[in-house]
Design a protein around this motif. Structure first.
Motif, PDB file in Angstrom:
ATOM      1  N   SER A 101       0.467  21.327   5.032  1.00 26.12           N
ATOM      2  CA  SER A 101       0.893  21.084   6.421  1.00 26.12           C
ATOM      3  C   SER A 101      -0.236  21.481   7.357  1.00 26.12           C
ATOM      4  O   SER A 101      -1.118  22.256   6.992  1.00 26.12           O
ATOM      5  N   LEU A 102      -0.180  20.949   8.569  1.00 23.87           N
ATOM      6  CA  LEU A 102      -1.057  21.476   9.604  1.00 23.87           C
ATOM      7  C   LEU A 102      -0.683  22.944   9.818  1.00 23.87           C
ATOM      8  O   LEU A 102       0.491  23.293   9.705  1.00 23.87           O
ATOM      9  N   VAL A 158       0.871  -1.181   0.000  1.00 17.93           N
ATOM     10  CA  VAL A 158       0.000   0.000   0.000  1.00 17.93           C
ATOM     11  C   VAL A 158       0.911   1.234   0.000  1.00 17.93           C
ATOM     12  O   VAL A 158       1.661   1.451   0.948  1.00 17.93           O
ATOM     13  N   TYR A 159       0.856   1.979  -1.082  1.00 16.95           N
ATOM     14  CA  TYR A 159       1.743   3.135  -1.214  1.00 16.95           C
ATOM     15  C   TYR A 159       0.941   4.391  -1.510  1.00 16.95           C
ATOM     16  O   TYR A 159      -0.200   4.318  -1.953  1.00 16.95           O
ATOM     17  N   ARG A 160       1.585   5.524  -1.286  1.00 15.13           N
ATOM     18  CA  ARG A 160       1.015   6.778  -1.782  1.00 15.13           C
ATOM     19  C   ARG A 160       2.022   7.392  -2.747  1.00 15.13           C
ATOM     20  O   ARG A 160       3.229   7.091  -2.688  1.00 15.13           O
ATOM     21  N   GLU A 161       1.520   8.256  -3.624  1.00 17.68           N
ATOM     22  CA  GLU A 161       2.413   8.929  -4.562  1.00 17.68           C
ATOM     23  C   GLU A 161       3.121  10.074  -3.840  1.00 17.68           C
ATOM     24  O   GLU A 161       2.628  10.595  -2.838  1.00 17.68           O
ATOM     25  N   ASP A 162       4.245  10.471  -4.386  1.00 18.85           N
ATOM     26  CA  ASP A 162       5.093  11.484  -3.744  1.00 18.85           C
ATOM     27  C   ASP A 162       4.578  12.890  -4.068  1.00 18.85           C
ATOM     28  O   ASP A 162       5.231  13.659  -4.776  1.00 18.85           O
ATOM     29  N   VAL A 163       3.405  13.210  -3.547  1.00 22.90           N
ATOM     30  CA  VAL A 163       2.766  14.489  -3.844  1.00 22.90           C
ATOM     31  C   VAL A 163       2.532  15.249  -2.533  1.00 22.90           C
ATOM     32  O   VAL A 163       1.999  14.691  -1.574  1.00 22.90           O
ATOM     33  N   VAL A 164       2.965  16.503  -2.533  1.00 24.62           N
ATOM     34  CA  VAL A 164       2.896  17.299  -1.306  1.00 24.62           C
ATOM     35  C   VAL A 164       1.455  17.629  -0.943  1.00 24.62           C
ATOM     36  O   VAL A 164       0.652  17.998  -1.796  1.00 24.62           O
ATOM     37  N   GLU A 165       1.159  17.463   0.340  1.00 21.90           N
ATOM     38  CA  GLU A 165      -0.143  17.870   0.866  1.00 21.90           C
ATOM     39  C   GLU A 165       0.087  18.998   1.874  1.00 21.90           C
ATOM     40  O   GLU A 165       1.182  19.138   2.408  1.00 21.90           O
TER      41      GLU A 165
END
Lengths: 512, 98
Positions: free
Chosen positions: B71-72, B62-69
């Protein structure tokens, strides 16, 4: 036989002269290198990894270890791990997992670091390095595993900035969770007194490799690559491995070499005095070049690793691994061998070019049309000297491969002589423009107008009637005086070889 | 399955930074022993055809793509901090190493 000397002036412990230490003991080293991967986001969440942001502005519930936050693995980080493993000729695990490494420290807000324990992504490889004198050396790599970086603590209130004496610490979690790969060597034996050099060459070769792979900038001065240096001594190569120390966070090639040397001298003094080396971590002090005792390994190192229950196992498909393998760039060692063959450099020439860090600029200069010999001559000579005098890297000079190739072209085509080319380069370095512009501005072009040269030769001969006599009488070497006069009259802007031919022609004496 | 001794509990307590009185060590040794014994009953159903597992779900990769989300927000980040200074968490003096 020397004995332990008095403590060094730097406040260090008793030392034995390095040569004496290595005459009496066999040196074994090991290196653990941490590399920050150049991904856009962290290992387990989407927070940015960009450098230099305000404190705690690149964090998520995952990086802060907030209750209920769930990590998800960054696919690119795993691919970088596979890429590094393949480049080190490792076996890539068919199945591997992350594990929790449990310990308490404020820079790790979860109270555990998510790492890999007994199932690293890559294992059993090697890196071939070349020592300064050209000796090849194979360093065996035990494993490369994925993990996450910790936050950054700043210690406030202490007199020295070191932790002892600090009143409190301030923690920034921007770095917490940045993907790391830790590359661990097997014990490096057989290097003897050259162990410090092998350590340095390995870290340097690893840096080059990581950059070539495009997985990290691997800037040691920015902490993107940090080396832990293990050193142990034993009475002979047949003896079991001695107790090792681990000097943490050494941050330059030179320091890696110095840290090994220091530990060899220090441990030899301990052993000579009948003592035992303590298994401990040690701090490296860049300014004084010594290590000091850190923390003795103890029960506190019971990290109680267990498989990370919030993450599922990884089973990199063989198709993925082969896809990554197919995309590997030419690796530094192979590139060096290819360029040496293409350029026809001797081993010595190639070694000097590599040690001076000129491989890339020479390659770029050759790509711009210069001959490999000319590119080496300018970069390794005049430009290296200038950079040295200005105390900058050659790449920081206001002259690039394009200008050097242009200069080499001017010499090749005979528009300027070699001596004039040096003056042109001086002009380019002084910011007077491109080589061609400097040639024009300084009037440095070789006089190729034959009639002008003939006039100059005739004038010089008229001024030196005895020379013409001597030449006719067979003393051809007498022409040198006239050639010199012509060169002087043209302010060096003539091709001396052609002038000489003209002198002999005009005198009508024996041909050269 | 050997019984947990008060010394075992003392060691675990030290690793977990929990300060326990001798009487508590005694009591917890007994309680933890009961917990361990209960879990140990799993061993009775283990056989060669049951693979070891670290996860209850049959999931891998289970992976996620290297895309910035995003920050808090900084104020939310520090809201739960007992103390803060200059946008950073302020923690007690640290006596161990870096």
């Amino acid at each position: 036989m020397s004995t332990a000397t008095a403590p060094a002036a730097t406040g260090g412990e008793p030392l034995v002269a390095y040569d004496d230490a290595t005459a009496r003991y066999d040196v074994v080293i090991g290196l653990e290198v941490h590399v920050e991967l150049g991904t856009a986001t962290k290992m387990f969440d989407g927070s940015s990894t960009a450098f230099g942001a305000e404190p705690n502005t690149q964090v998520s519930p995952v990086s802060l270890g907030l209750p209920g936050a769930l990590p998800v693995v960054n696919r690119t980080a795993v691919e970088h791990g596979i890429r590094i493993g393949l480049a080190l000729d490792c076996t890539i695990a068919e199945m591997c997992r992350f594990a929790r490494k449990n310990y308490f420290y404020p820079d790790m807000p979860k109270n555990f670091q998510t790492s890999q324990y007994d199932e690293p992504i890559a294992a059993d490889g090697h890196l071939d390095v070349v020592l300064e004198d050209g000796t090849p050396w194979r360093v065996e790599v035990e494993r490369a595993h994925l993990e996450e970086d910790t936050g950054k603590s700043t210690h406030v209130g202490g007199a020295t900035g070191r932790i002892h004496g600090a009143d409190h610490s301030l923690v920034d979690y921007n770095r917490a969770g940045i993907p790391l790969v830790e590359i661990v060597t097997r014990p490096v034996t057989g290097a003897g007194a050259r162990a410090p050099e092998v350590a340095r060459a390995y870290v340097a070769a690893l840096r080059d490799l990581l950059r070539a792979l495009g997985v990290s900038e691997a800037r040691m001065e920015q902490g993107q690559m940090r080396a832990d240096v293990n050193v142990s001594l034993r009475p002979s190569p047949d003896a079991p491995l001695g107790t090792r120390t681990e000097t943490k966070n050494v941050n330059s090639f030179r320091s890696v070499e110095r840290a090994v040397r220091y530990e060899v001298s220090r441990q030899a003094a301990v052993l000579d005095a009948g003592g035992s080396v303590l298994q401990e971590t040690r701090h490296w002090h860049e300014d004084t070049g010594i290590t000091t005792s850190g923390r003795v390994k103890s029960d506190a190192d019971d990290y109680r690793y267990f498989p990370e229950p919030d993450l599922v196992p990884m089973t990199p498909s063989r198709a993925w691994v082969e896809e990554v393998r197919a995309s590997l760039p030419e690796l530094p060692v192979a590139r060096r061998a290819r360029l040496q063959a293409e350029w026809g450099y001797s081993d010595l020439e190639m070694r000097d070019v590599v040690n001076a860090g000129l491989l890339d600029v020479i390659s770029a200069t050759v790509a711009q049309g210069a001959s490999p010999a000319a590119a080496r001559k300018w970069w390794g000579g005049e430009l290296a000297r200038t950079a040295n005098a200005r105390e900058v890297e050659v790449t920081a000079l206001p002259v690039g491969p394009a200008e050097v190739a242009e200069l080499a072209g001017l010499v090749e085509s005979g528009r300027v002589t070699d001596r004039m080319a040096r003056e042109v380069l001086e002009g380019v370095l002084a910011g007077e423009g491109t080589p061609t512009e400097v040639v024009t501005a300084r009037g440095l072009e070789v006089v190729s107008d034959e009639s002008a040269l003939v006039t100059a030769v005739d004038e010089a001969l008229a001024a030196n009637p005895d020379v013409a006599e001597k030449i006719r009488g067979g003393k051809v070497q007498a022409a040198g005086a006239v050639v010199g006069a012509v060169m002087k009259a043209t302010r060096g802007a003539a091709d001396a070889k052609r002038v000489r031919e003209l002198v002999l022609e005009r005198v009508g004496g024996p041909q050269a | 399955m050997p019984a947990l001794s008060p010394d075992d509990v003392a060691r675990l307590a030290a690793l977990a930074r929990i300060d326990l009185e001798p009487a508590e060590l005694e009591r917890l040794a007994g309680e933890l022993d009961a917990v361990v014994a209960a879990v140990a009953s799993v061993s009775s159903v283990v056989s060669d055809d049951v693979p070891a597992t670290s996860h209850p779900l049959p999931l891998v990769d289970v992976y996620r793509e290297d895309v910035v989300e995003p920050s808090l927000p900084a104020e939310a980040v520090l809201a739960g901090a007992p103390a803060a200074q200059d946008g950073r968490f302020l923690v007690p003096q640290i006596l161990e190493e870096d």
